[in-house]
Design a protein around this motif. Sequence first.
Motif, mmCIF file in Angstrom:
data_model
loop_
_atom_site.group_PDB
_atom_site.id
_atom_site.type_symbol
_atom_site.label_atom_id
_atom_site.label_comp_id
_atom_site.label_asym_id
_atom_site.label_seq_id
_atom_site.Cartn_x
_atom_site.Cartn_y
_atom_site.Cartn_z
ATOM 1 N N TYR A 1 -4.235 2.802 -2.906
ATOM 2 C CA TYR A 1 -3.324 3.141 -1.815
ATOM 3 C C TYR A 1 -2.297 2.033 -1.614
ATOM 4 C CZ TYR A 1 -1.842 4.565 2.889
ATOM 5 O OH TYR A 1 -1.101 4.943 3.978
ATOM 6 N N LEU B 1 1.688 2.119 -1.997
ATOM 7 C CA LEU B 1 2.522 1.802 -0.845
ATOM 8 C C LEU B 1 3.658 0.842 -1.219
ATOM 9 C CD1 LEU B 1 2.572 2.458 2.189
ATOM 10 C CD2 LEU B 1 1.256 0.372 2.557
ATOM 11 N N THR C 1 8.210 1.886 -5.243
ATOM 12 C CA THR C 1 9.404 2.465 -4.620
ATOM 13 C C THR C 1 9.656 3.901 -5.068
ATOM 14 O OG1 THR C 1 10.737 1.517 -6.400
ATOM 15 C CG2 THR C 1 10.576 0.268 -4.336
ATOM 16 N N ASP D 1 8.014 7.670 -6.709
ATOM 17 C CA ASP D 1 7.297 8.860 -6.258
ATOM 18 C C ASP D 1 5.951 8.592 -5.571
ATOM 19 O OD1 ASP D 1 6.629 11.638 -6.214
ATOM 20 O OD2 ASP D 1 5.509 11.370 -8.065
ATOM 21 N N SER D 2 5.799 7.471 -4.928
ATOM 22 C CA SER D 2 4.480 7.111 -4.411
ATOM 23 C C SER D 2 4.126 7.806 -3.097
ATOM 24 C CB SER D 2 4.366 5.600 -4.243
ATOM 25 O OG SER D 2 5.294 5.152 -3.287
ATOM 26 N N LYS D 3 5.109 8.193 -2.303
ATOM 27 C CA LYS D 3 4.798 8.795 -1.002
ATOM 28 C C LYS D 3 3.998 10.079 -1.148
ATOM 29 C CE LYS D 3 8.373 6.741 1.776
ATOM 30 N NZ LYS D 3 9.514 6.916 2.647
ATOM 31 N N LYS D 4 4.353 10.910 -2.104
ATOM 32 C CA LYS D 4 3.617 12.160 -2.322
ATOM 33 C C LYS D 4 2.182 11.857 -2.740
ATOM 34 C CE LYS D 4 3.383 16.351 -5.109
ATOM 35 N NZ LYS D 4 1.962 16.369 -4.966
ATOM 36 N N ARG D 5 1.998 10.865 -3.583
ATOM 37 C CA ARG D 5 0.652 10.499 -4.024
ATOM 38 C C ARG D 5 -0.168 9.919 -2.874
ATOM 39 N NH1 ARG D 5 2.538 7.258 -9.087
ATOM 40 N NH2 ARG D 5 0.455 6.367 -9.034
ATOM 41 N N ILE D 6 0.478 9.174 -2.000
ATOM 42 C CA ILE D 6 -0.217 8.635 -0.827
ATOM 43 C C ILE D 6 -0.649 9.780 0.087
ATOM 44 C CG2 ILE D 6 0.128 7.340 1.327
ATOM 45 C CD1 ILE D 6 1.801 5.350 -0.326
ATOM 46 N N ILE D 7 0.247 10.725 0.327
ATOM 47 C CA ILE D 7 -0.088 11.886 1.154
ATOM 48 C C ILE D 7 -1.252 12.652 0.537
ATOM 49 C CG2 ILE D 7 0.748 14.116 2.004
ATOM 50 C CD1 ILE D 7 1.863 11.750 3.561
#
Length: 118
Positions: free
Chosen positions: A65, A69, A72, A74-80
């Motif tokens: 995670y 985080l 910069t 495509d990480s937001k989708k993976r975090i969600i």
Amino acid sequence: MNKKEVSQKYRIPVEVLDEYESWGLCNVVKYVMGEWQYDNQDLERLSTIMALHDVGFSNKEVEQYMRLLLETNDSKKRIIDLLNNRREKKLQQIHLQEKQLERIDYLKFKMRKSKENE
């Protein structure tokens, strides 16, 4: 603030601080006079780490995670996705516990009924 001060003030186990340092994610942490020095950004990250541990993330998941985080792209989708998966697991646990409570209530009901019939 050094490691001992952070651990005491924010009640973060030293093991968690060691883990954080070992991940190499603490670019901002400075090594001064033989000790790591934490700034506000580090404290924010540690707060996130503690929250993740509190909701049941494993050390490996926390590291994943935190690495996402700091990316910069495509990480937001993976975090969600990680958060949604954890939420689903928690809901399953809650549903199981609700069923267990219903069983306990049923057993209590049966006991009361049997006492009434005596």
